[in-house]
Design a protein around this motif. Structure first.
Motif, PDB file in Angstrom:
ATOM      1  N   ALA A 137       9.362  -6.862   2.797  1.00  0.00           N
ATOM      2  CA  ALA A 137       8.215  -7.736   3.056  1.00  0.00           C
ATOM      3  C   ALA A 137       7.632  -7.478   4.441  1.00  0.00           C
ATOM      4  O   ALA A 137       6.408  -7.431   4.619  1.00  0.00           O
ATOM      5  CB  ALA A 137       8.633  -9.195   2.912  1.00  0.00           C
ATOM      6  N   LEU A 138       8.488  -7.294   5.439  1.00  0.00           N
ATOM      7  CA  LEU A 138       7.999  -7.029   6.799  1.00  0.00           C
ATOM      8  C   LEU A 138       7.284  -5.685   6.884  1.00  0.00           C
ATOM      9  O   LEU A 138       6.233  -5.567   7.529  1.00  0.00           O
ATOM     10  CB  LEU A 138       9.166  -7.065   7.786  1.00  0.00           C
ATOM     11  N   ALA A 139       7.851  -4.666   6.242  1.00  0.00           N
ATOM     12  CA  ALA A 139       7.210  -3.354   6.263  1.00  0.00           C
ATOM     13  C   ALA A 139       5.850  -3.407   5.582  1.00  0.00           C
ATOM     14  O   ALA A 139       4.868  -2.797   6.045  1.00  0.00           O
ATOM     15  CB  ALA A 139       8.107  -2.315   5.583  1.00  0.00           C
ATOM     16  N   ALA A 140       5.762  -4.147   4.482  1.00  0.00           N
ATOM     17  CA  ALA A 140       4.490  -4.291   3.777  1.00  0.00           C
ATOM     18  C   ALA A 140       3.472  -5.039   4.626  1.00  0.00           C
ATOM     19  O   ALA A 140       2.292  -4.646   4.699  1.00  0.00           O
ATOM     20  CB  ALA A 140       4.711  -5.024   2.455  1.00  0.00           C
ATOM     21  N   ALA A 141       3.903  -6.114   5.269  1.00  0.00           N
ATOM     22  CA  ALA A 141       2.991  -6.907   6.095  1.00  0.00           C
ATOM     23  C   ALA A 141       2.481  -6.099   7.281  1.00  0.00           C
ATOM     24  O   ALA A 141       1.303  -6.174   7.661  1.00  0.00           O
ATOM     25  CB  ALA A 141       3.687  -8.180   6.570  1.00  0.00           C
ATOM     26  N   ARG A 142       3.360  -5.298   7.857  1.00  0.00           N
ATOM     27  CA  ARG A 142       2.953  -4.459   8.991  1.00  0.00           C
ATOM     28  C   ARG A 142       1.935  -3.403   8.531  1.00  0.00           C
ATOM     29  O   ARG A 142       0.933  -3.155   9.211  1.00  0.00           O
ATOM     30  CB  ARG A 142       4.199  -3.801   9.578  1.00  0.00           C
ATOM     31  N   ALA A 143       2.166  -2.824   7.370  1.00  0.00           N
ATOM     32  CA  ALA A 143       1.227  -1.840   6.833  1.00  0.00           C
ATOM     33  C   ALA A 143      -0.118  -2.486   6.503  1.00  0.00           C
ATOM     34  O   ALA A 143      -1.179  -1.896   6.731  1.00  0.00           O
ATOM     35  CB  ALA A 143       1.818  -1.181   5.582  1.00  0.00           C
ATOM     36  N   ALA A 144      -0.079  -3.705   5.989  1.00  0.00           N
ATOM     37  CA  ALA A 144      -1.323  -4.410   5.662  1.00  0.00           C
ATOM     38  C   ALA A 144      -2.134  -4.702   6.912  1.00  0.00           C
ATOM     39  O   ALA A 144      -3.366  -4.575   6.911  1.00  0.00           O
ATOM     40  CB  ALA A 144      -0.997  -5.705   4.919  1.00  0.00           C
ATOM     41  N   LEU A 145      -1.460  -5.063   7.994  1.00  0.00           N
ATOM     42  CA  LEU A 145      -2.173  -5.310   9.252  1.00  0.00           C
ATOM     43  C   LEU A 145      -2.865  -4.049   9.758  1.00  0.00           C
ATOM     44  O   LEU A 145      -3.900  -4.125  10.428  1.00  0.00           O
ATOM     45  CB  LEU A 145      -1.201  -5.812  10.324  1.00  0.00           C
ATOM     46  N   LEU A 146      -2.294  -2.915   9.439  1.00  0.00           N
ATOM     47  CA  LEU A 146      -2.890  -1.640   9.860  1.00  0.00           C
ATOM     48  C   LEU A 146      -3.997  -1.188   8.916  1.00  0.00           C
ATOM     49  O   LEU A 146      -4.571  -0.115   9.101  1.00  0.00           O
ATOM     50  CB  LEU A 146      -1.804  -0.567   9.949  1.00  0.00           C
ATOM     51  N   GLY A 147      -4.279  -1.995   7.884  1.00  0.00           N
ATOM     52  CA  GLY A 147      -5.389  -1.701   6.995  1.00  0.00           C
ATOM     53  C   GLY A 147      -5.071  -0.771   5.845  1.00  0.00           C
ATOM     54  O   GLY A 147      -5.973  -0.253   5.183  1.00  0.00           O
ATOM     55  N   LYS A 148      -3.779  -0.555   5.563  1.00  0.00           N
ATOM     56  CA  LYS A 148      -3.421   0.358   4.478  1.00  0.00           C
ATOM     57  C   LYS A 148      -3.738  -0.276   3.119  1.00  0.00           C
ATOM     58  O   LYS A 148      -3.757  -1.492   2.970  1.00  0.00           O
ATOM     59  CB  LYS A 148      -1.949   0.747   4.578  1.00  0.00           C
ATOM     60  N   GLY A 149      -3.982   0.570   2.129  1.00  0.00           N
ATOM     61  CA  GLY A 149      -4.361   0.113   0.802  1.00  0.00           C
ATOM     62  C   GLY A 149      -3.170  -0.242  -0.062  1.00  0.00           C
ATOM     63  O   GLY A 149      -2.016  -0.017   0.297  1.00  0.00           O
ATOM     64  N   ARG A 150      -3.479  -0.768  -1.252  1.00  0.00           N
ATOM     65  CA  ARG A 150      -2.439  -1.264  -2.154  1.00  0.00           C
ATOM     66  C   ARG A 150      -1.416  -0.196  -2.510  1.00  0.00           C
ATOM     67  O   ARG A 150      -0.201  -0.431  -2.392  1.00  0.00           O
ATOM     68  CB  ARG A 150      -3.074  -1.811  -3.428  1.00  0.00           C
ATOM     69  N   GLU A 151      -1.860   0.969  -2.959  1.00  0.00           N
ATOM     70  CA  GLU A 151      -0.914   1.982  -3.420  1.00  0.00           C
ATOM     71  C   GLU A 151      -0.005   2.464  -2.290  1.00  0.00           C
ATOM     72  O   GLU A 151       1.194   2.675  -2.491  1.00  0.00           O
ATOM     73  CB  GLU A 151      -1.657   3.162  -4.047  1.00  0.00           C
ATOM     74  N   GLU A 152      -0.573   2.608  -1.108  1.00  0.00           N
ATOM     75  CA  GLU A 152       0.248   3.050   0.021  1.00  0.00           C
ATOM     76  C   GLU A 152       1.275   1.987   0.395  1.00  0.00           C
ATOM     77  O   GLU A 152       2.443   2.298   0.681  1.00  0.00           O
ATOM     78  CB  GLU A 152      -0.637   3.373   1.223  1.00  0.00           C
ATOM     79  N   ILE A 153       0.872   0.721   0.366  1.00  0.00           N
ATOM     80  CA  ILE A 153       1.810  -0.363   0.681  1.00  0.00           C
ATOM     81  C   ILE A 153       2.902  -0.433  -0.372  1.00  0.00           C
ATOM     82  O   ILE A 153       4.087  -0.604  -0.048  1.00  0.00           O
ATOM     83  CB  ILE A 153       1.061  -1.710   0.796  1.00  0.00           C
TER      84      ILE A 153
END
Length: 292
Positions: A137-153
């Motif tokens: 969950a933390l890795a996903a949230a950090r990636a989302a803050l960086l603007g990464k898309g659904r598939e990458e997350i």
């Protein structure tokens, strides 16, 4: 863990990440990456309480000692809908990561409720619990803050799931027997023989992976199990505990001495896990630091 820096004026219309309190994520880390957490339910004498909201930790552990009829349940639909609805105006879509579906109905509730939300929601079964779920969950949230898309997350989540290991040492089988995870006869025999089990998560199920004759030996064995899994990688490590902060501090020192740690932090497992293992549990969750 990697620090996230947002640009001034950056759009709020990004992917939001949701998890539940079984993830054991420290509140300060959740705030740092804007991770939303749905409270797991605790049933005490058939009354529903929300983990972390309706009972203080002190109140919960007092009840745990006094009451026989304490169980966990999935978060209430209302709590899910409150968070999902609040995110509609702030996010373009949601990824919702939850405790293993083989031990809880939380994933199923999220999948049912997503149909009532006007933005896309992807529900992910972590196939884990505590920081096994929390690291994803933390890795996903950090990636989302960086603007990464659904598939990458989603790819990041799967990598972290695959590379994270979690072990917990249980000082007594009393609570596992009470919750039905082991029989009372097994618990009594194990107590007489002073057997201390080590639990791990495999294929979404909590399983006994080893046992020792003393709790100290069990703690040492947990560290050895992590060493065997990650012989050379630098790790981010969460030291887990259930109402045993002082013991967790001591265990953290042993972890730092034995493992190649980039970061080590201590976190409370939470009521939803302590219901099954009781007070005094210690555990370890580890993931290669470059994945987080």
């Amino acid at each position: 863990m990697k620090q996230v820096y947002l640009k001034v004026g950056e759009s709020v219309k990004r992917i939001a990440i949701v998890t539940d309190s079984a993830a054991s994520v420290p509140p300060e880390l959740a705030r740092e990456v804007e991770l939303e957490i749905v409270p797991v339910g605790i049933q005490i004498d058939n009354q529903f309480h929300r983990e972390g909201l309706d009972l203080s930790p002190e109140e919960f552990y007092a009840q745990l000692e006094e009451k026989e009829n304490i169980t966990t349940s999935q978060p209430s639909p209302g709590d899910f809908l409150d968070i999902y609805t609040r995110l509609v105006d702030r996010a373009k879509e949601i990824i919702s990561i939850h405790v293993t579906s083989r031990q809880s109905g939380t994933v199923q509730v999220a999948r049912l409720l997503k149909e009532h939300i006007p933005i896309p929601i992807t529900v992910v079964d972590s196939e884990s619990a505590s920081m096994g779920q929390g690291f994803a969950a933390l890795a996903a949230a950090r990636a989302a803050l960086l603007g990464k898309g659904r598939e990458e997350i989603l790819e990041i989540i799967e990598r972290v799931k695959e590379k994270t290991t979690v072990f917990v040492a249980v000082p007594t089988l009393k609570y596992l027997a009470r919750s039905g995870k082991v029989s009372r006869v097994q618990a009594m025999v194990a107590s007489l023989l002073t057997i201390k089990p080590i639990l791990g998560i495999k294929d979404g199920l909590v399983q006994a992976v080893d046992k020792k004759r003393s709790y100290r030996q069990a703690l040492q064995r947990m560290i050895a199990l992590v060493e065997e899994r990650f012989p050379s990688e630098r790790l981010t490590v969460a030291v887990l505990h259930s109402n045993a902060r002082d013991k967790a501090e001591e265990f953290k020192q042993r972890v730092e001495e034995r493992l190649r740690c980039a970061q080590v932090f201590i976190t409370e497992m939470g009521a939803s896990l302590a219901v099954h293992g009781g007070q005094g549990m210690l555990g370890i969750a580890a993931c290669p630091a470059d994945e987080l």
